[in-house]
Design an enzyme around this catalytic site. Structure first.
Site, PDB file in Angstrom:
ATOM      1  N   HIS A 129      -1.285  -2.488  -6.770  1.00  0.00           N
ATOM      2  CA  HIS A 129      -2.001  -2.120  -5.542  1.00  0.00           C
ATOM      3  C   HIS A 129      -3.500  -2.162  -5.776  1.00  0.00           C
ATOM      4  CE1 HIS A 129      -3.179   1.032  -2.372  1.00  0.00           C
ATOM      5  NE2 HIS A 129      -3.137  -0.161  -1.826  1.00  0.00           N
ATOM      6  N   ASN A 157      -3.057   6.187  -1.281  1.00  0.00           N
ATOM      7  CA  ASN A 157      -2.840   6.291   0.161  1.00  0.00           C
ATOM      8  C   ASN A 157      -2.185   7.600   0.572  1.00  0.00           C
ATOM      9  OD1 ASN A 157      -4.137   4.073   1.222  1.00  0.00           O
ATOM     10  ND2 ASN A 157      -2.523   2.726   0.469  1.00  0.00           N
ATOM     11  N   SER A 210       0.824  -1.211   0.000  1.00  0.00           N
ATOM     12  CA  SER A 210       0.000   0.000   0.000  1.00  0.00           C
ATOM     13  C   SER A 210       0.851   1.249   0.000  1.00  0.00           C
ATOM     14  CB  SER A 210      -0.860   0.051   1.272  1.00  0.00           C
ATOM     15  OG  SER A 210      -1.576  -1.118   1.441  1.00  0.00           O
ATOM     16  N   GLU A 265      -3.532   0.385  -8.928  1.00  0.00           N
ATOM     17  CA  GLU A 265      -2.361   1.233  -9.167  1.00  0.00           C
ATOM     18  C   GLU A 265      -1.238   0.300  -9.616  1.00  0.00           C
ATOM     19  OE1 GLU A 265      -2.269   5.023  -6.220  1.00  0.00           O
ATOM     20  OE2 GLU A 265      -2.215   3.132  -5.171  1.00  0.00           O
TER      21      GLU A 265
HETATM   22  N1  CAA Z   1     -17.451  -9.949  -3.363  1.00  0.00           N
HETATM   23  C1  CAA Z   1     -18.381  -9.566  -4.238  1.00  0.00           C
HETATM   24  N2  CAA Z   1     -19.229  -8.549  -4.029  1.00  0.00           N
HETATM   25  C2  CAA Z   1     -19.102  -7.874  -2.884  1.00  0.00           C
HETATM   26  C3  CAA Z   1     -18.132  -8.182  -1.914  1.00  0.00           C
HETATM   27  C4  CAA Z   1     -17.288  -9.276  -2.193  1.00  0.00           C
HETATM   28  N3  CAA Z   1     -16.324  -9.660  -1.355  1.00  0.00           N
HETATM   29  N4  CAA Z   1     -18.260  -7.302  -0.883  1.00  0.00           N
HETATM   30  C5  CAA Z   1     -19.262  -6.474  -1.187  1.00  0.00           C
HETATM   31  N5  CAA Z   1     -19.769  -6.829  -2.388  1.00  0.00           N
HETATM   32  C6  CAA Z   1     -20.860  -6.188  -3.119  1.00  0.00           C
HETATM   33  C7  CAA Z   1     -22.198  -6.469  -2.446  1.00  0.00           C
HETATM   34  O1  CAA Z   1     -22.709  -7.708  -2.855  1.00  0.00           O
HETATM   35  C8  CAA Z   1     -23.033  -5.299  -2.961  1.00  0.00           C
HETATM   36  O2  CAA Z   1     -23.452  -5.550  -4.298  1.00  0.00           O
HETATM   37  P1  CAA Z   1     -24.823  -4.890  -4.869  1.00  0.00           P
HETATM   38  O3  CAA Z   1     -24.691  -3.404  -4.662  1.00  0.00           O
HETATM   39  O4  CAA Z   1     -24.819  -5.297  -6.321  1.00  0.00           O
HETATM   40  O5  CAA Z   1     -25.915  -5.508  -4.076  1.00  0.00           O
HETATM   41  C9  CAA Z   1     -22.006  -4.159  -3.019  1.00  0.00           C
HETATM   42  O6  CAA Z   1     -20.721  -4.779  -3.043  1.00  0.00           O
HETATM   43  C10 CAA Z   1     -22.114  -3.269  -1.831  1.00  0.00           C
HETATM   44  O7  CAA Z   1     -21.942  -4.039  -0.647  1.00  0.00           O
HETATM   45  P2  CAA Z   1     -22.945  -3.993   0.583  1.00  0.00           P
HETATM   46  O8  CAA Z   1     -24.358  -3.786   0.106  1.00  0.00           O
HETATM   47  O9  CAA Z   1     -22.669  -5.171   1.455  1.00  0.00           O
HETATM   48  O10 CAA Z   1     -22.491  -2.770   1.466  1.00  0.00           O
HETATM   49  P3  CAA Z   1     -22.380  -1.245   1.125  1.00  0.00           P
HETATM   50  O11 CAA Z   1     -23.354  -0.762   0.110  1.00  0.00           O
HETATM   51  O12 CAA Z   1     -22.384  -0.645   2.466  1.00  0.00           O
HETATM   52  O13 CAA Z   1     -20.934  -1.130   0.442  1.00  0.00           O
HETATM   53  C11 CAA Z   1     -18.585  -1.052   0.393  1.00  0.00           C
HETATM   54  C12 CAA Z   1     -19.811  -1.652   1.073  1.00  0.00           C
HETATM   55  C13 CAA Z   1     -18.490  -1.554  -1.051  1.00  0.00           C
HETATM   56  C14 CAA Z   1     -17.384  -1.526   1.183  1.00  0.00           C
HETATM   57  C15 CAA Z   1     -18.755   0.530   0.381  1.00  0.00           C
HETATM   58  O14 CAA Z   1     -19.048   0.982   1.674  1.00  0.00           O
HETATM   59  C16 CAA Z   1     -17.509   1.224  -0.096  1.00  0.00           C
HETATM   60  O15 CAA Z   1     -17.266   1.356  -1.287  1.00  0.00           O
HETATM   61  N6  CAA Z   1     -16.708   1.716   0.866  1.00  0.00           N
HETATM   62  C17 CAA Z   1     -15.440   2.389   0.580  1.00  0.00           C
HETATM   63  C18 CAA Z   1     -14.387   1.337   0.352  1.00  0.00           C
HETATM   64  C19 CAA Z   1     -13.060   1.942   0.057  1.00  0.00           C
HETATM   65  O16 CAA Z   1     -12.828   3.143   0.104  1.00  0.00           O
HETATM   66  N7  CAA Z   1     -12.107   1.056  -0.233  1.00  0.00           N
HETATM   67  C20 CAA Z   1     -10.747   1.445  -0.447  1.00  0.00           C
HETATM   68  C21 CAA Z   1     -10.025   1.340   0.852  1.00  0.00           C
HETATM   69  S1  CAA Z   1      -8.324   1.770   0.670  1.00  0.00           S
HETATM   70  C22 CAA Z   1      -7.599   0.355   0.186  1.00  0.00           C
HETATM   71  O17 CAA Z   1      -8.159  -0.689   0.098  1.00  0.00           O
HETATM   72  C23 CAA Z   1      -6.199   0.427  -0.156  1.00  0.00           C
HETATM   73  C24 CAA Z   1      -5.209   0.469   0.921  1.00  0.00           C
HETATM   74  O18 CAA Z   1      -4.044   0.269   0.624  1.00  0.00           O
HETATM   75  C25 CAA Z   1      -5.509   0.794   2.328  1.00  0.00           C
END
Ligand code: CAA
Length: 269
Positions: A127, A177, A106, A139
Site C-alpha cells: 500500500h 486508512n 487501501s 504498508e
Molecule cells: N513527483 C515528484 N515530486 C513531486 C510530485 C511528483 N508527482 N508531486 C509533488 N512533488 C514534490 C514537489 O516537487 C515539491 O518538492 P520540493 O518541496 O522539493 O520543491 C514537494 O513535492 C511538495 O509539492 P508542492 O510544492 O507542489 O506542494 P505542497 O508543498 O503543497 O505539497 C503535498 C503537496 C506533498 C501533496 C503535501 O500537501 C502533502 O504531503 N499532503 C498530504 C498528502 C497525504 O497525506 N498523502 C497520503 C494520502 S492517503 C493515501 O494516499 C493512501 C490511501 O489509501 C488513501
C-alpha cells in the site's frame, strides 16, 4: 496511484510496464507520468536528462501479455472487490509462477483478495501513499497465505525505491486508512453538525496540528469516492458506525463531486 507508482519505480531505475484500461487511458497515463516528472524537475530532484532516460524504460499497453516476464506486478485499480479480483485473475493468467503479485489496495483484506488467485504464496499487499514519488512509506501486508519469500522480496523492492516498508498484519484499512478515515469522517460529521466551516476545520488542522493538508483538502486529493469505498470496506467488517460515511460524504459521492479529479468535492477547483 498507478502512475505515481510507475513514476517512482522508473526513478529507481526499473523498467516499467503500465497496463491501461483502454487505448485512451494510454495517453492519460503517459501525461500523468510526464507531469509528475515535470514537478520533480521543477523541484530539482531530477534533471531533464534523467527524465528522458527514465521515460525510455516506460512501456504503456492495454495488453496483459506484455507482463509475461515481469518480476513484480502491482495492481492499482479501483477500490472495489470485484474489479480487483477480475484484474488479479487476468494478471495471474499472464505471468510466471515466480512473479510477485501485489495489490495496492487501501483497505480490502489481502486474505479475501487472495481467493481470486490459484498460486497464493506470491500474493501480497503493498500500500503506497499519494503522491507516491514523495511519500516515503509502504504498508507491506501479508495475507494468511503470503510466503516469507514474497514478504522479503516486496520489502527489498520498497527499499530499492527509497521507501520504508512497514509490515502490517491483514485487517481492513490496515493502519493508515483505519486512522485517516476516522479522522476525515469525524471532520465531515463536525461539519454536518455546524461546529465550524470546512475552511475553519482545515485551518485548525493545518496550523494547530501541523498537518500539510486539512481533512477536506486531503479528502479531495484522495478522491471522495475512494474515501467512501474505504470507509464502507472497514464498516462492513467492523460494524463500527464511526466508519459509516457521513451524510456529506455520501451526498458528494451521489452528486459525482469526487474531489480534485472531478473539479469539485468539498471545494471547487
Ligand atoms: N513527483 C515528484 N515530486 C513531486 C510530485 C511528483 N508527482 N508531486 C509533488 N512533488 C514534490 C514537489 O516537487 C515539491 O518538492 P520540493 O518541496 O522539493 O520543491 C514537494 O513535492 C511538495 O509539492 P508542492 O510544492 O507542489 O506542494 P505542497 O508543498 O503543497 O505539497 C503535498 C503537496 C506533498 C501533496 C503535501 O500537501 C502533502 O504531503 N499532503 C498530504 C498528502 C497525504 O497525506 N498523502 C497520503 C494520502 S492517503 C493515501 O494516499 C493512501 C490511501 O489509501 C488513501
Amino acid at each position: 496511484m498507478g502512475t505515481g507508482i510507475a513514476q517512482a519505480a522508473l526513478s529507481s531505475g526499473y523498467g516499467v510496464i503500465v497496463i491501461a484500461h483502454s487505448e485512451n487511458g494510454i495517453g492519460v497515463a503517459r501525461k500523468r507520468i510526464e507531469s509528475g516528472f515535470e514537478k520533480a524537475i521543477a523541484s530539482k530532484a531530477i534533471t531533464a536528462e534523467q527524465r528522458d532516460k527514465y521515460l525510455k524504460n516506460l512501456q504503456i499497453s492495454v495488453d496483459y501479455k506484455t507482463l509475461e516476464n515481469s518480476e513484480l506486478v502491482i495492481e492499482a485499480v479501483s477500490e472495489v472487490r470485484k474489479v480487483k479480483e477480475s484484474v488479479l485473475k487476468r494478471i495471474e493468467a499472464h505471468v510466471g509462477n515466480n512473479t510477485v503479485i501485489a495489490t495496492n489496495t487501501s483497505s480490502i483484506p489481502i486474505s479475501i483478495l487472495s481467493n481470486s488467485l490459484s498460486v497464493k504464496g506470491r500474493f501480497i499487499g503493498m500500500h503506497f501513499f499519494n503522491p507516491v514519488p514523495v511519500m516515503r512509506v509502504v504498508e507491506v501486508i501479508n495475507g494468511n497465505t503470503t510466503s516469507q519469500e514474497t514478504i522479503e522480496r516486496s520489502k527489498r523492492f520498497a527499499i530499492s525505491m527509497d521507501k520504508t516498508p512497514v509490515a502490517v498484519n491483514d485487517s481492513p484499512g490496515f493502519i493508515a486508512n483505519r486512522l485517516l478515515m476516522l479522522f476525515i469522517n469525524e471532520a465531515a460529521t463536525a461539519l454536518d453538525e455546524g461546529v465550524s466551516t470546512k475552511e475553519g476545520i482545515d485551518t485548525i488542522v493545518k496550523l494547530g496540528l501541523h498537518h500539510p493538508m486539512g481533512p477536506f483538502e486531503l479528502a479531495d486529493f484522495i478522491g471522495i469516492d475512494v474515501c467512501n469505498d474505504i470507509m464502507l470496506e472497514i464498516y462492513k467488517d467492523k460494524r463500527d458506525v464511526r466508519f459509516k460515511p457521513s451524510r456529506t460524504i455520501a451526498k458528494l459521492v451521489r452528486e459525482g463531486k469526487l474531489g480534485r479529479k472531478s473539479m469539485e468535492g468539498f471545494y471547487k477547483y
